[in-house]
Scaffold this motif. Structure first.
Motif, PDB file in Angstrom:
ATOM      1  N   THR A 138       0.949  -1.329  -0.123  1.00 35.43           N
ATOM      2  CA  THR A 138      -0.095   0.083  -0.028  1.00 35.43           C
ATOM      3  C   THR A 138       0.854   1.082  -0.164  1.00 35.43           C
ATOM      4  O   THR A 138       1.619   1.208   0.901  1.00 35.43           O
ATOM      5  CB  THR A 138      -1.087   0.000   1.274  1.00 35.43           C
ATOM      6  OG1 THR A 138      -1.766  -1.025   1.320  1.00 35.43           O
ATOM      7  CG2 THR A 138      -1.854   1.247   1.447  1.00 35.43           C
ATOM      8  N   SER A 160       0.121   5.510  -0.480  1.00 33.44           N
ATOM      9  CA  SER A 160      -0.763   6.128  -1.092  1.00 33.44           C
ATOM     10  C   SER A 160      -0.539   7.116  -2.148  1.00 33.44           C
ATOM     11  O   SER A 160      -1.458   7.443  -2.919  1.00 33.44           O
ATOM     12  CB  SER A 160      -1.101   6.961   0.113  1.00 33.44           C
ATOM     13  OG  SER A 160       0.108   7.783   0.570  1.00 33.44           O
ATOM     14  N   GLN A 177      -9.937  -0.435 -10.578  1.00 33.87           N
ATOM     15  CA  GLN A 177      -9.965  -1.398  -9.202  1.00 33.87           C
ATOM     16  C   GLN A 177      -8.343  -1.644  -8.635  1.00 33.87           C
ATOM     17  O   GLN A 177      -7.653  -1.934  -9.713  1.00 33.87           O
ATOM     18  CB  GLN A 177     -10.814  -2.627  -9.173  1.00 33.87           C
ATOM     19  CG  GLN A 177     -11.117  -3.202  -7.852  1.00 33.87           C
ATOM     20  CD  GLN A 177     -12.287  -4.304  -7.801  1.00 33.87           C
ATOM     21  OE1 GLN A 177     -12.864  -4.174  -9.036  1.00 33.87           O
ATOM     22  NE2 GLN A 177     -12.211  -5.222  -6.965  1.00 33.87           N
ATOM     23  N   PRO A 203     -14.276  -3.769   5.769  1.00 31.30           N
ATOM     24  CA  PRO A 203     -13.808  -3.897   4.693  1.00 31.30           C
ATOM     25  C   PRO A 203     -14.029  -5.019   3.454  1.00 31.30           C
ATOM     26  O   PRO A 203     -14.299  -6.045   4.128  1.00 31.30           O
ATOM     27  CB  PRO A 203     -12.161  -3.772   5.004  1.00 31.30           C
ATOM     28  CG  PRO A 203     -12.074  -3.474   6.262  1.00 31.30           C
ATOM     29  CD  PRO A 203     -13.398  -3.897   6.891  1.00 31.30           C
ATOM     30  N   THR A 220     -17.962   0.767  -1.998  1.00 38.10           N
ATOM     31  CA  THR A 220     -17.533   1.409  -3.116  1.00 38.10           C
ATOM     32  C   THR A 220     -18.815   0.702  -4.271  1.00 38.10           C
ATOM     33  O   THR A 220     -19.366   1.813  -5.080  1.00 38.10           O
ATOM     34  CB  THR A 220     -16.226   1.110  -3.826  1.00 38.10           C
ATOM     35  OG1 THR A 220     -15.460   1.281  -2.777  1.00 38.10           O
ATOM     36  CG2 THR A 220     -15.854   1.799  -5.128  1.00 38.10           C
ATOM     37  N   GLU A 241     -14.075   8.868  -6.987  1.00 37.50           N
ATOM     38  CA  GLU A 241     -13.774   7.937  -5.609  1.00 37.50           C
ATOM     39  C   GLU A 241     -12.349   8.313  -5.179  1.00 37.50           C
ATOM     40  O   GLU A 241     -11.559   8.458  -6.232  1.00 37.50           O
ATOM     41  CB  GLU A 241     -14.247   6.593  -5.745  1.00 37.50           C
ATOM     42  CG  GLU A 241     -13.333   5.980  -6.838  1.00 37.50           C
ATOM     43  CD  GLU A 241     -13.637   4.254  -6.982  1.00 37.50           C
ATOM     44  OE1 GLU A 241     -14.277   3.878  -7.861  1.00 37.50           O
ATOM     45  OE2 GLU A 241     -13.470   3.752  -6.170  1.00 37.50           O
ATOM     46  N   ASN A 243      -9.638   6.802  -1.694  1.00 37.21           N
ATOM     47  CA  ASN A 243      -9.669   6.314  -0.562  1.00 37.21           C
ATOM     48  C   ASN A 243      -8.488   6.983   0.085  1.00 37.21           C
ATOM     49  O   ASN A 243      -7.138   7.009  -0.056  1.00 37.21           O
ATOM     50  CB  ASN A 243      -9.224   4.750  -0.825  1.00 37.21           C
ATOM     51  CG  ASN A 243      -9.157   3.983   0.354  1.00 37.21           C
ATOM     52  OD1 ASN A 243      -9.022   4.486   1.542  1.00 37.21           O
ATOM     53  ND2 ASN A 243      -9.139   2.693   0.150  1.00 37.21           N
ATOM     54  N   SER A 296      -7.782   6.576   3.288  1.00 39.38           N
ATOM     55  CA  SER A 296      -7.086   5.566   4.369  1.00 39.38           C
ATOM     56  C   SER A 296      -5.444   5.578   4.345  1.00 39.38           C
ATOM     57  O   SER A 296      -4.983   5.151   3.272  1.00 39.38           O
ATOM     58  CB  SER A 296      -7.917   4.421   4.414  1.00 39.38           C
ATOM     59  OG  SER A 296      -7.292   3.541   5.279  1.00 39.38           O
ATOM     60  N   TYR A 341     -17.188   9.935  -3.775  1.00 34.84           N
ATOM     61  CA  TYR A 341     -17.202   8.787  -2.839  1.00 34.84           C
ATOM     62  C   TYR A 341     -15.871   8.540  -2.151  1.00 34.84           C
ATOM     63  O   TYR A 341     -14.764   8.642  -2.761  1.00 34.84           O
ATOM     64  CB  TYR A 341     -17.662   7.611  -3.586  1.00 34.84           C
ATOM     65  CG  TYR A 341     -17.347   6.420  -2.379  1.00 34.84           C
ATOM     66  CD1 TYR A 341     -16.369   5.643  -2.489  1.00 34.84           C
ATOM     67  CD2 TYR A 341     -18.013   6.162  -1.325  1.00 34.84           C
ATOM     68  CE1 TYR A 341     -16.126   4.446  -1.849  1.00 34.84           C
ATOM     69  CE2 TYR A 341     -17.810   5.320  -0.455  1.00 34.84           C
ATOM     70  CZ  TYR A 341     -16.933   4.310  -0.747  1.00 34.84           C
ATOM     71  OH  TYR A 341     -16.653   3.311   0.227  1.00 34.84           O
ATOM     72  N   LEU A 342     -15.669   9.021  -0.944  1.00 33.84           N
ATOM     73  CA  LEU A 342     -14.529   9.058  -0.045  1.00 33.84           C
ATOM     74  C   LEU A 342     -14.480   7.554   1.045  1.00 33.84           C
ATOM     75  O   LEU A 342     -15.501   7.655   1.584  1.00 33.84           O
ATOM     76  CB  LEU A 342     -14.387  10.020   0.764  1.00 33.84           C
ATOM     77  CG  LEU A 342     -14.437  11.470   0.248  1.00 33.84           C
ATOM     78  CD1 LEU A 342     -14.253  12.684   1.206  1.00 33.84           C
ATOM     79  CD2 LEU A 342     -13.195  11.574  -0.880  1.00 33.84           C
ATOM     80  N   ALA A 343     -13.510   6.832   0.555  1.00 32.82           N
ATOM     81  CA  ALA A 343     -13.310   5.500   1.356  1.00 32.82           C
ATOM     82  C   ALA A 343     -12.224   5.992   2.613  1.00 32.82           C
ATOM     83  O   ALA A 343     -11.475   6.735   2.594  1.00 32.82           O
ATOM     84  CB  ALA A 343     -12.868   4.476   0.692  1.00 32.82           C
ATOM     85  N   GLY A 344     -12.418   5.240   3.768  1.00 31.99           N
ATOM     86  CA  GLY A 344     -11.472   5.552   4.693  1.00 31.99           C
ATOM     87  C   GLY A 344     -11.647   6.874   5.250  1.00 31.99           C
ATOM     88  O   GLY A 344     -10.880   7.351   6.055  1.00 31.99           O
TER      89      GLY A 344
END
Length: 297
Positions: free
Chosen positions: A86, A88, A102, A195, A200, A219, A221, A223, A261-264
């Protein structure tokens, strides 16, 4: 490509990874493989490819760098990154520059890979159909709901709640019913869930089931993303703040009249939470390094 079987290109410099992915997908798709970006480009120039699965870490060009060029030359091809870590910064670059559909984390499961491939192939088909219908609409002047408009509406519905797979008696049915209801109202929505439960996909379905369906869906993320990076990606930056001296338009502005759309979101810093609250309450954001508020809906 032979017949109507969708073609998928697998790009990975590790032969055993290519073979594993091929075994997982070859029963339903025509599989093409390449050990690197250059070889993959050669395949794309000769074959009609609908979906690309690409490893992020490869010698020479990374997966994101390769898929950024793919986006420029073959924008309709659905692009998927497989990564074992991961990062960012890389994720943000992948979303903004390469238009990644994805991320798939290693180690992946064959059923997971197959499900993602099916959805990606369906998205490609829907995108092509939407492009064709858009061309048809240019020649229609009637204000009534024409045959093409009905097909466009059907297309949007096909990218909505019908894509959420669930059993007849699934507990998800209640959540989908609520999501349909809230999608008809112009209000912010908070979704919670473990999770991997499909938040999403639910957000995307709500977008296409709302009056905003003709506008953009973005979108991000956040996080694990540093606060300053998240601020720039969401709200943009004035000229002189970023390297190169260029201004940047944030996703909050790009998604105006559409959906962001905001994840995390649970990991957002206090300062970011305040900025988001201001956006939701007052409909304004301030780019990093700027003083003037910019309106957004």
């Amino acid at each position: 490509m032979t017949g109507s079987t969708p073609a998928i290109l697998l790009v990975d410099d590790e032969p055993h990874s290519l073979q594993a992915m091929k075994m997982a997908l070859e029963d339903e798709f025509e599989i093409l493989t390449a050990p690197g970006a250059e070889e993959a480009m050669a395949v794309l120039e000769e074959e009609w490819v609908q979906v690309i699965f690409c490893d992020q870490r490869m010698p020479g060009r990374s997966g994101v760098e390769f898929l950024t060029e793919v986006r420029e030359r073959w924008p309709e091809t659905v692009r998927i990154v497989i990564t074992g870590y991961t990062d960012s910064a890389s994720m943000v670059a992948a979303i903004n520059d390469a238009g990644i559909h994805q991320f798939i984390a290693k180690p992946w499961h064959p059923e997971q890979l197959l499900a993602v491939a099916r959805n990606a192939a369906r998205m490609f088909q829907l995108s092509r159909e939407n492009e064709r219908l858009t061309l048809e609409m240019r020649f229609l002047n009637s204000t009534t709901e024409t045959r093409v408009e009905k097909r466009r509406r059907s297309l949007r519905e096909g990218m909505g709640f019908e894509t959420i797979l669930r059993a007849p008696n699934s507990a998800m049915n209640a959540a989908v019913t609520l999501a349909r209801q809230y999608a008809s109202f112009d209000v912010p929505v908070l979704m919670t869930g473990e999770p991997g439960t499909g938040k999403t996909q639910m957000a995307r379905a709500m977008h296409y089931g709302s009056l905003r369906s003709e506008k953009p869906f973005y979108e991000l993320n956040i996080s694990g993303m540093p606060e300053d990076l998240a601020m720039v990606e969401l709200f943009g930056a004035k000229r002189g703040v970023l390297p190169g001296g260029v201004a940047k338009i944030g996703l909050a502005q790009k998604a105006d009249r559409g959906t962001l759309y905001l994840a995390g979101i649970e990991g957002a810093s206090p300062a970011l939470q305040l900025a988001l609250h201001r956006m939701l309450r007052d409909g304004v954001v301030t780019p990093v390094g700027g003083q003037e508020a910019v309106s957004t809906n």
